[in-house]
Design a protein around this motif. Structure first.
Motif, PDB file in Angstrom:
ATOM      1  N   GLU A   1      16.862-171.294  78.162  1.00  0.00           N
ATOM      2  CA  GLU A   1      17.664-172.443  77.780  1.00  0.00           C
ATOM      3  C   GLU A   1      16.819-173.390  76.930  1.00  0.00           C
ATOM      4  OE1 GLU A   1      19.944-176.194  79.871  1.00  0.00           O
ATOM      5  OE2 GLU A   1      19.595-174.389  81.039  1.00  0.00           O
ATOM      6  N   GLY A   2      17.375-173.812  75.814  1.00  0.00           N
ATOM      7  CA  GLY A   2      16.673-174.727  74.919  1.00  0.00           C
ATOM      8  C   GLY A   2      15.924-174.027  73.796  1.00  0.00           C
ATOM      9  N   THR A   3      15.834-172.686  73.848  1.00  0.00           N
ATOM     10  CA  THR A   3      15.141-171.942  72.799  1.00  0.00           C
ATOM     11  C   THR A   3      15.993-171.936  71.535  1.00  0.00           C
ATOM     12  OG1 THR A   3      14.182-170.486  74.469  1.00  0.00           O
ATOM     13  CG2 THR A   3      14.110-169.711  72.206  1.00  0.00           C
ATOM     14  N   GLN A   4      15.361-172.192  70.398  1.00  0.00           N
ATOM     15  CA  GLN A   4      16.079-172.151  69.132  1.00  0.00           C
ATOM     16  C   GLN A   4      16.241-170.694  68.707  1.00  0.00           C
ATOM     17  OE1 GLN A   4      14.323-174.519  66.065  1.00  0.00           O
ATOM     18  NE2 GLN A   4      15.940-174.101  64.611  1.00  0.00           N
ATOM     19  N   VAL A   5      17.450-170.315  68.350  1.00  0.00           N
ATOM     20  CA  VAL A   5      17.727-168.936  67.963  1.00  0.00           C
ATOM     21  C   VAL A   5      18.341-168.910  66.575  1.00  0.00           C
ATOM     22  CG1 VAL A   5      18.018-168.106  70.327  1.00  0.00           C
ATOM     23  CG2 VAL A   5      19.987-168.958  69.077  1.00  0.00           C
ATOM     24  N   THR A   6      18.248-167.751  65.943  1.00  0.00           N
ATOM     25  CA  THR A   6      18.850-167.554  64.626  1.00  0.00           C
ATOM     26  C   THR A   6      19.796-166.360  64.692  1.00  0.00           C
ATOM     27  OG1 THR A   6      16.985-166.163  63.969  1.00  0.00           O
ATOM     28  CG2 THR A   6      16.855-168.499  63.404  1.00  0.00           C
ATOM     29  N   LYS A   7      20.634-166.240  63.677  1.00  0.00           N
ATOM     30  CA  LYS A   7      21.601-165.147  63.617  1.00  0.00           C
ATOM     31  C   LYS A   7      20.857-163.811  63.587  1.00  0.00           C
ATOM     32  CE  LYS A   7      25.483-163.458  60.927  1.00  0.00           C
ATOM     33  NZ  LYS A   7      26.348-163.694  59.760  1.00  0.00           N
ATOM     34  N   GLY A   8      21.305-162.892  64.411  1.00  0.00           N
ATOM     35  CA  GLY A   8      20.711-161.568  64.453  1.00  0.00           C
ATOM     36  C   GLY A   8      19.612-161.402  65.495  1.00  0.00           C
ATOM     37  N   LYS A   9      19.183-162.472  66.114  1.00  0.00           N
ATOM     38  CA  LYS A   9      18.126-162.376  67.122  1.00  0.00           C
ATOM     39  C   LYS A   9      18.695-161.796  68.417  1.00  0.00           C
ATOM     40  CE  LYS A   9      14.519-164.992  69.411  1.00  0.00           C
ATOM     41  NZ  LYS A   9      13.814-166.256  69.526  1.00  0.00           N
TER      42      LYS A   9
END
Length: 121
Positions: A83-91
């Motif tokens: 929770e709180g981790t920044q994610v990007t599309k496709g990860k």
């Protein structure tokens, strides 16, 4: 000596006696101080911007929210983010337990082989 000269001398002696310190101790005579060496370093001074750090309390809310879903049902085997981790599309976020899917694939493959065998007979 005349009386006025004696009076002036007595006044001068009393004045000098009154100049002593209150506790009767003699005042130390100032002596020239011995030179003291001081270690110093010369540095260049430059004008730069200093980052400002501000600590505050509050509540953080997400700018964007997404609903996660899967085409198949299953239990989570591995979790790659918290929770709180920044994610990007496709990860990749999670890995599902694939034992049920592999069992279904094995049954379907067996059905295909049985059907092929019954057609060839």
């Amino acid at each position: 000596m005349t009386k006025s000269v004696m009076q002036q001398s007595l006044i001068a002696i009393l004045l000098l006696a009154g100049c002593e310190s209150k506790d009767g101790a003699e005042r130390p005579v100032a002596s020239p101080a011995s030179p003291v060496s001081i270690q110093a370093e010369i540095v260049d001074i430059a004008h730069t911007s200093v980052p400002i750090r501000i600590e505050v309390t509050g509540q953080v809310t997400a700018t964007f929210q997404a609903v996660l879903s899967s085409r198949i049902q299953g239990s989570i085997d591995k979790l790659f983010v918290r929770e709180g981790t920044q994610v990007t599309k496709g990860k990749i976020l999670v890995e599902l337990d694939n034992r049920d899917v592999e069992a279904d694939l094995a049954r379907a493959s067996a059905d295909v082989e049985n059907t092929k065998a019954s057609l060839n007979a």
